[in-house]
Motif scaffolding. Structure first.
Motif, PDB file in Angstrom:
ATOM      1  N   GLY A  75      27.831 -12.611 -57.175  1.00 56.36           N
ATOM      2  CA  GLY A  75      27.768 -11.151 -57.143  1.00 56.36           C
ATOM      3  C   GLY A  75      26.355 -10.647 -56.940  1.00 56.36           C
ATOM      4  O   GLY A  75      26.122  -9.680 -56.208  1.00 56.36           O
ATOM      5  N   PHE A  78      25.497 -11.129 -53.326  1.00 56.57           N
ATOM      6  CA  PHE A  78      26.119 -10.063 -52.533  1.00 56.57           C
ATOM      7  C   PHE A  78      25.286  -8.792 -52.593  1.00 56.57           C
ATOM      8  O   PHE A  78      25.020  -8.164 -51.562  1.00 56.57           O
ATOM      9  CB  PHE A  78      27.541  -9.786 -53.040  1.00 56.57           C
ATOM     10  CG  PHE A  78      28.073  -8.440 -52.623  1.00 56.57           C
ATOM     11  CD1 PHE A  78      28.449  -8.218 -51.312  1.00 56.57           C
ATOM     12  CD2 PHE A  78      28.183  -7.412 -53.527  1.00 56.57           C
ATOM     13  CE1 PHE A  78      28.933  -6.974 -50.916  1.00 56.57           C
ATOM     14  CE2 PHE A  78      28.659  -6.174 -53.150  1.00 56.57           C
ATOM     15  CZ  PHE A  78      29.031  -5.957 -51.830  1.00 56.57           C
ATOM     16  N   TYR A  81      22.126  -9.218 -50.454  1.00 57.78           N
ATOM     17  CA  TYR A  81      22.370  -9.106 -49.020  1.00 57.78           C
ATOM     18  C   TYR A  81      22.684  -7.671 -48.608  1.00 57.78           C
ATOM     19  O   TYR A  81      22.273  -7.219 -47.537  1.00 57.78           O
ATOM     20  CB  TYR A  81      23.523 -10.024 -48.584  1.00 57.78           C
ATOM     21  CG  TYR A  81      23.063 -11.397 -48.181  1.00 57.78           C
ATOM     22  CD1 TYR A  81      22.213 -11.584 -47.099  1.00 57.78           C
ATOM     23  CD2 TYR A  81      23.481 -12.515 -48.880  1.00 57.78           C
ATOM     24  CE1 TYR A  81      21.786 -12.844 -46.736  1.00 57.78           C
ATOM     25  CE2 TYR A  81      23.068 -13.779 -48.527  1.00 57.78           C
ATOM     26  CZ  TYR A  81      22.217 -13.935 -47.443  1.00 57.78           C
ATOM     27  OH  TYR A  81      21.791 -15.180 -47.090  1.00 57.78           O
ATOM     28  N   THR A  82      23.405  -6.950 -49.444  1.00 57.38           N
ATOM     29  CA  THR A  82      23.714  -5.558 -49.128  1.00 57.38           C
ATOM     30  C   THR A  82      22.441  -4.715 -49.097  1.00 57.38           C
ATOM     31  O   THR A  82      22.244  -3.907 -48.181  1.00 57.38           O
ATOM     32  CB  THR A  82      24.711  -4.991 -50.149  1.00 57.38           C
ATOM     33  OG1 THR A  82      25.872  -5.826 -50.189  1.00 57.38           O
ATOM     34  CG2 THR A  82      25.124  -3.581 -49.786  1.00 57.38           C
ATOM     35  N   ALA A 109      28.319  -9.669 -45.854  1.00 56.00           N
ATOM     36  CA  ALA A 109      28.250  -9.561 -47.314  1.00 56.00           C
ATOM     37  C   ALA A 109      29.568  -9.030 -47.873  1.00 56.00           C
ATOM     38  O   ALA A 109      30.056  -9.522 -48.896  1.00 56.00           O
ATOM     39  CB  ALA A 109      27.096  -8.659 -47.726  1.00 56.00           C
ATOM     40  N   GLY A 112      32.099 -11.726 -47.745  1.00 56.45           N
ATOM     41  CA  GLY A 112      31.826 -12.660 -48.834  1.00 56.45           C
ATOM     42  C   GLY A 112      32.321 -12.158 -50.170  1.00 56.45           C
ATOM     43  O   GLY A 112      32.888 -12.927 -50.961  1.00 56.45           O
ATOM     44  N   ILE A 113      32.145 -10.863 -50.460  1.00 57.38           N
ATOM     45  CA  ILE A 113      32.613 -10.344 -51.746  1.00 57.38           C
ATOM     46  C   ILE A 113      34.133 -10.291 -51.783  1.00 57.38           C
ATOM     47  O   ILE A 113      34.742 -10.486 -52.835  1.00 57.38           O
ATOM     48  CB  ILE A 113      31.979  -8.974 -52.084  1.00 57.38           C
ATOM     49  CG1 ILE A 113      32.103  -8.658 -53.588  1.00 57.38           C
ATOM     50  CG2 ILE A 113      32.610  -7.852 -51.324  1.00 57.38           C
ATOM     51  CD1 ILE A 113      31.271  -9.494 -54.462  1.00 57.38           C
TER      52      ILE A 113
END
Length: 137
Positions: A75, A78, A81-82, A109, A112-113
């Protein structure tokens, strides 16, 4: 001045990664499933294994802590990356190639989440199914 922005752009992900380890919570609160260890012990007794050892609850707690810590780290990645994708987008200054790169980073991202939430849902489903295990074979 553009050289400074390039250096900042290169160092920002490294800074976010290093700082995330200091910001990350020390304790991970995984779901407590007390009946899981009882169900595992019952299954072991039904299979005629030696269940006199008390390590069953320790193993279940350890697995819950490892899974919770793993999801917490992912998390944080993520989030990093965001933020990085948003930084690139905001500093693009109208450059379409950088905007496309930022959109790709943010899209990856989010994918991925979604995979992370799906993995959590599957893990939760499996643990719930194990909790519902009964002795009537």
């Amino acid at each position: 001045m553009p050289n400074l922005f390039k250096k900042i752009q290169l160092l920002m992900p490294l800074f976010l990664l290093i700082s995330s380890f200091f910001i990350a919570p020390v304790f991970v609160f995984a779901e407590d499933i007390p009946s899981l260890s009882n169900n595992l012990k019952t299954a072991g007794e039904a299979a005629q294994y030696d269940t006199s050892k008390s390590g069953l609850t320790d193993a279940a707690d350890l697995a819950g802590n490892v899974i919770g810590a793993f999801f917490s780290v992912l998390g944080i990645i993520f989030l990093g990356y965001t933020i990085y994708g948003g930084w690139i987008w905001m500093s693009a200054r109208g450059d379409e190639q950088r905007v496309t790169e930022a959109k790709t980073i943010i899209r990856n991202a989010v994918i991925g989440i979604i995979i992370l939430v799906g993995a959590y849902a599957i893990t939760f489903f499996v643990l719930t199914a194990l909790e519902g295990f009964n002795t009537n074979l």
